[in-house]
Design a protein around this motif. Structure first.
Motif, short mmCIF file in Angstrom:
data_model
loop_
_atom_site.label_atom_id
_atom_site.label_comp_id
_atom_site.label_asym_id
_atom_site.label_seq_id
_atom_site.Cartn_x
_atom_site.Cartn_y
_atom_site.Cartn_z
N THR A 100 20.34 -0.90 -6.66
CA THR A 100 19.53 -2.05 -7.13
C THR A 100 18.83 -2.90 -6.36
O THR A 100 17.44 -2.89 -5.88
CB THR A 100 20.17 -2.94 -8.13
OG1 THR A 100 20.91 -2.28 -8.98
CG2 THR A 100 19.02 -3.98 -8.77
N GLN A 101 19.52 -3.11 -5.10
CA GLN A 101 18.98 -3.78 -3.98
C GLN A 101 18.01 -3.09 -3.14
O GLN A 101 16.93 -3.33 -2.61
CB GLN A 101 20.06 -4.55 -3.33
CG GLN A 101 20.59 -5.79 -3.83
CD GLN A 101 21.82 -5.98 -2.72
OE1 GLN A 101 22.12 -5.37 -1.84
NE2 GLN A 101 22.37 -7.46 -2.83
N LEU A 140 9.71 -4.30 -2.73
CA LEU A 140 8.96 -5.35 -1.85
C LEU A 140 8.25 -5.03 -0.68
O LEU A 140 7.23 -5.48 -0.34
CB LEU A 140 10.47 -6.36 -1.25
CG LEU A 140 10.03 -7.63 -0.57
CD1 LEU A 140 8.93 -8.55 -1.47
CD2 LEU A 140 11.39 -8.14 -0.26
N HIS A 141 8.76 -3.68 -0.08
CA HIS A 141 8.25 -3.44 1.04
C HIS A 141 6.65 -2.73 0.54
O HIS A 141 5.76 -2.83 1.29
CB HIS A 141 8.90 -2.02 1.74
CG HIS A 141 8.48 -1.30 2.79
ND1 HIS A 141 8.45 -1.76 3.95
CD2 HIS A 141 7.70 -0.02 2.89
CE1 HIS A 141 7.80 -0.98 4.87
NE2 HIS A 141 7.53 0.11 4.07
N ILE A 159 4.91 -3.76 -1.99
CA ILE A 159 4.10 -4.88 -2.42
C ILE A 159 3.64 -5.41 -0.98
O ILE A 159 2.46 -5.62 -1.07
CB ILE A 159 4.98 -6.06 -3.13
CG1 ILE A 159 5.15 -5.11 -4.55
CG2 ILE A 159 4.22 -7.22 -3.14
CD1 ILE A 159 6.25 -6.18 -5.48
N ARG A 160 4.45 -5.50 0.14
CA ARG A 160 3.85 -6.09 1.39
C ARG A 160 2.78 -5.03 1.97
O ARG A 160 1.86 -5.63 2.39
CB ARG A 160 5.22 -6.21 2.19
CG ARG A 160 5.80 -7.50 1.96
CD ARG A 160 7.09 -7.59 2.83
NE ARG A 160 7.76 -8.79 2.41
CZ ARG A 160 9.01 -9.04 2.76
NH1 ARG A 160 9.85 -8.11 3.47
NH2 ARG A 160 9.77 -10.11 2.47
N GLU A 161 2.97 -3.87 1.96
CA GLU A 161 2.01 -2.83 2.26
C GLU A 161 0.63 -2.93 1.66
O GLU A 161 -0.26 -2.78 2.12
CB GLU A 161 2.55 -1.52 2.41
CG GLU A 161 3.55 -1.23 3.36
CD GLU A 161 4.17 0.19 3.46
OE1 GLU A 161 3.84 1.07 2.16
OE2 GLU A 161 4.66 0.75 4.27
N GLU A 162 1.04 -3.17 0.26
CA GLU A 162 -0.32 -3.25 -0.62
C GLU A 162 -1.03 -4.64 -0.21
O GLU A 162 -2.39 -4.60 0.01
CB GLU A 162 0.00 -3.33 -2.03
CG GLU A 162 -1.20 -3.50 -2.78
CD GLU A 162 -1.98 -2.05 -2.77
OE1 GLU A 162 -3.01 -1.92 -3.66
OE2 GLU A 162 -1.49 -1.05 -2.41
N ARG A 163 -0.36 -5.68 -0.04
CA ARG A 163 -0.99 -6.82 0.40
C ARG A 163 -1.67 -6.80 1.72
O ARG A 163 -2.98 -7.31 1.83
CB ARG A 163 0.26 -8.08 0.52
CG ARG A 163 -0.28 -9.46 0.84
CD ARG A 163 0.74 -10.19 1.58
NE ARG A 163 1.51 -9.58 2.58
CZ ARG A 163 2.56 -9.86 3.24
NH1 ARG A 163 3.30 -10.72 2.51
NH2 ARG A 163 2.93 -9.44 4.12
N ASP A 164 -0.96 -6.10 2.47
CA ASP A 164 -1.59 -6.04 4.13
C ASP A 164 -3.10 -5.13 3.92
O ASP A 164 -4.04 -5.46 4.40
CB ASP A 164 -0.72 -5.27 4.92
CG ASP A 164 0.41 -6.10 5.40
OD1 ASP A 164 0.37 -7.47 5.02
OD2 ASP A 164 1.44 -5.86 5.90
N ARG A 165 -2.83 -3.77 3.06
CA ARG A 165 -3.98 -3.39 3.02
C ARG A 165 -5.33 -3.87 2.29
O ARG A 165 -6.40 -4.02 2.63
CB ARG A 165 -3.82 -2.07 2.04
CG ARG A 165 -4.68 -1.04 1.94
CD ARG A 165 -4.43 0.08 0.93
NE ARG A 165 -4.41 -0.52 -0.58
CZ ARG A 165 -5.42 -0.74 -1.32
NH1 ARG A 165 -6.60 -0.72 -0.68
NH2 ARG A 165 -5.25 -1.24 -2.54
N LEU A 166 -4.81 -4.79 1.24
CA LEU A 166 -5.80 -5.60 0.54
C LEU A 166 -6.35 -6.61 1.49
O LEU A 166 -7.65 -6.89 1.45
CB LEU A 166 -5.43 -6.18 -0.91
CG LEU A 166 -5.00 -5.35 -1.90
CD1 LEU A 166 -4.00 -5.89 -2.93
CD2 LEU A 166 -6.16 -4.55 -2.40
N ARG A 167 -5.61 -7.32 2.40
CA ARG A 167 -6.19 -8.24 3.42
C ARG A 167 -7.06 -7.75 4.27
O ARG A 167 -8.16 -7.96 4.46
CB ARG A 167 -5.11 -8.77 4.05
CG ARG A 167 -4.43 -10.12 3.30
CD ARG A 167 -2.98 -10.38 4.13
NE ARG A 167 -2.38 -11.61 3.39
CZ ARG A 167 -1.24 -12.02 3.82
NH1 ARG A 167 -0.70 -11.54 5.02
NH2 ARG A 167 -0.85 -13.01 3.26
#
Length: 89
Positions: free
Chosen positions: A16-17, A24-25, A27-35
């Motif tokens: 689960t972890q 989470l990884h 989501i962070r990659e997507e956030r960085d791509r969107l930035r």
């Protein structure tokens, strides 16, 4: 007698972890791509605005040159008319 809540097995907890860490990884990659996309978009907008400003200046310059050409054309017409001996307006 109160019952104790069952504790998940260590394997289940770790999988689960691991899934949470993977999400989470992602989501962070997507956030960085969107930035990066946002930065690129803002640069494009700035370039577009600069081009719009240059276009407006060019149009104003063209209008000025057209007025100058019309003035010079009218002057040339008057000079030619005088040279032919016609009365000028």
């Amino acid at each position: 007698m109160p019952r104790a809540m069952p504790t998940p097995a260590p394997e289940v907890e770790s999988s689960t972890q691991a899934a949470m860490h993977a999400e989470l990884h992602f989501i962070r990659e997507e956030r960085d791509r969107l930035r990066c996309e946002l930065v690129d978009s803002r640069a494009e907008v700035a370039d577009y605005r600069e081009l719009q400003t240059e276009l407006a200046r060019a149009r104003a310059r063209i209008a000025t040159l057209e007025r100058e050409m019309a003035r010079l054309s009218a002057t040339l017409d008057r000079v030619r008319a005088r040279a032919r001996g016609a009365p000028h307006p």
